[in-house]
Scaffold this motif. Structure first.
Motif, PDB file in Angstrom:
ATOM      1  N   THR A   9       0.856  -1.178   0.000  1.00 24.79           N
ATOM      2  CA  THR A   9       0.000   0.000   0.000  1.00 24.79           C
ATOM      3  C   THR A   9       0.895   1.231   0.000  1.00 24.79           C
ATOM      4  OG1 THR A   9      -1.767  -1.115   1.218  1.00 24.79           O
ATOM      5  CG2 THR A   9      -1.726   1.295   1.301  1.00 24.79           C
ATOM      6  N   LEU A  14      -1.596   5.254   3.956  1.00 22.78           N
ATOM      7  CA  LEU A  14      -1.639   4.537   5.238  1.00 22.78           C
ATOM      8  C   LEU A  14      -2.178   5.391   6.388  1.00 22.78           C
ATOM      9  CD1 LEU A  14       1.709   2.512   5.346  1.00 22.78           C
ATOM     10  CD2 LEU A  14      -0.602   1.629   5.066  1.00 22.78           C
ATOM     11  N   PRO A  16      -4.317   8.089   8.427  1.00 19.17           N
ATOM     12  CA  PRO A  16      -5.550   8.900   8.441  1.00 19.17           C
ATOM     13  C   PRO A  16      -5.202  10.364   8.696  1.00 19.17           C
ATOM     14  CG  PRO A  16      -5.318   7.669  10.489  1.00 19.17           C
ATOM     15  CD  PRO A  16      -4.231   7.178   9.586  1.00 19.17           C
ATOM     16  N   VAL A 231      -0.735  -3.446   7.297  1.00 14.20           N
ATOM     17  CA  VAL A 231      -1.912  -2.588   7.151  1.00 14.20           C
ATOM     18  C   VAL A 231      -3.038  -3.081   8.032  1.00 14.20           C
ATOM     19  CG1 VAL A 231      -3.707  -1.825   5.545  1.00 14.20           C
ATOM     20  CG2 VAL A 231      -1.306  -1.779   4.845  1.00 14.20           C
ATOM     21  N   LYS A 232      -3.254  -4.382   8.058  1.00 14.99           N
ATOM     22  CA  LYS A 232      -4.324  -4.958   8.872  1.00 14.99           C
ATOM     23  C   LYS A 232      -4.092  -4.701  10.363  1.00 14.99           C
ATOM     24  CE  LYS A 232      -6.771  -9.302   9.802  1.00 14.99           C
ATOM     25  NZ  LYS A 232      -6.852 -10.753   9.475  1.00 14.99           N
ATOM     26  N   LYS A 235      -4.125  -0.463  11.132  1.00 16.10           N
ATOM     27  CA  LYS A 235      -5.270   0.411  10.860  1.00 16.10           C
ATOM     28  C   LYS A 235      -5.924   0.952  12.129  1.00 16.10           C
ATOM     29  CE  LYS A 235      -9.403   0.798   7.991  1.00 16.10           C
ATOM     30  NZ  LYS A 235     -10.299   0.114   7.019  1.00 16.10           N
TER      31      LYS A 235
END
Length: 248
Positions: A9, A14, A16, A231-232, A235
């Motif tokens: 990604t 990545l 926010p 990423v999982k 998050k």
């Protein structure tokens, strides 16, 4: 035979908008991070391109080696912020705290209530990479007794805890928060640190994340962060860092 690289990604997807990087070394010439004002601006611009626009930078305060004071840190912060304005960079929110080594000087500042905090009464602390203080659990209690909430920087990097995982849980049970270095998930510090970082994440022991950016090498390596596995795991963690968004 075909070999395929892992699909990553992009780094700028990545983070926010609410993410606050609570650990970095971006003020010029006062520790092992940015050396010049030009370095500071370069690193901040690059972090901005990654989507990191809220930064609480944390220069070291370590005995007589890096004897930084609130005055020194705030003067350097003003210098950097002024240069950001000169370059018309107005969408980066920058403030400063400190990363404190748990040493005698820290204890003096603790008792004098002269600590630079991440926000409110949260204070970022670190340990020696060689040996932990023998009285680490008493020190955590002492920090709390004096009205502060300790955040332990990069717990995954303390090798002496890797084979005694119960000490991580004991620190957490005492009310110590943990801040993960995102670089640890790129194996920048080695496979063992990476494995411990994953284990801490899977056991829900990590509270916050930071880049611990010192230089461009760190930011180049950070581009490798976006594996599917990372990423999982990251998050929900990256969203939690908005606790320290004190710019609004």
């Amino acid at each position: 035979m075909f070999f395929f690289k892992k699909k990553l990604t992009p780094i700028n997807e990545l983070f926010p908008n609410s993410f606050v990087d609570i650990h970095s070394h971006l003020l010029p010439g006062i520790d092992d991070g940015a050396k010049t004002l030009e370095d500071s601006i370069f690193l901040i611009k690059k972090m901005k391109s990654f989507g990191i626009k809220n930064i609480i930078t944390t220069p070291h305060i370590l005995g007589t080696f890096w004897p930084n004071t609130p005055e020194i840190i705030n003067d350097k912060l003003a210098l950097v912020k002024n240069e950001l304005l000169n370059q018309h960079i107005t969408d980066v929110n920058l403030s400063a705290a400190a990363e404190y080594m748990l040493d005698e000087r820290f204890m003096k500042l603790l008792y004098e209530k002269k600590l630079l905090t991440i926000k409110d009464n949260y204070v970022l602390i670190e340990l020696s990479y060689v040996n932990p203080p023998e009285n680490i659990f008493d020190l955590i209690f002492e920090i709390q007794t004096n009205g502060y909430i300790p955040i332990l920087a990069h717990p995954e990097r303390y090798i002496f805890y890797h084979y005694n995982f119960k000490n991580y849980k004991k620190l957490k049970d005492l009310g110590c928060y943990f801040q993960l270095n995102l670089l640890s998930l790129t194996e920048y510090y080695g496979r063992e640190v990476y494995s411990t970082a994953i284990q801490l994440l899977k056991n829900n022991l990590i509270d916050f994340a930071g880049t611990d950016t010192h230089n461009d090498i760190h930011l180049k390596k950070l581009k490798e962060l976006g594996t599917a596995k990372n990423v999982k795991l990251l998050k929900p963690l990256l969203l939690k860092n908005n606790l320290f968004n004190n710019f609004n």
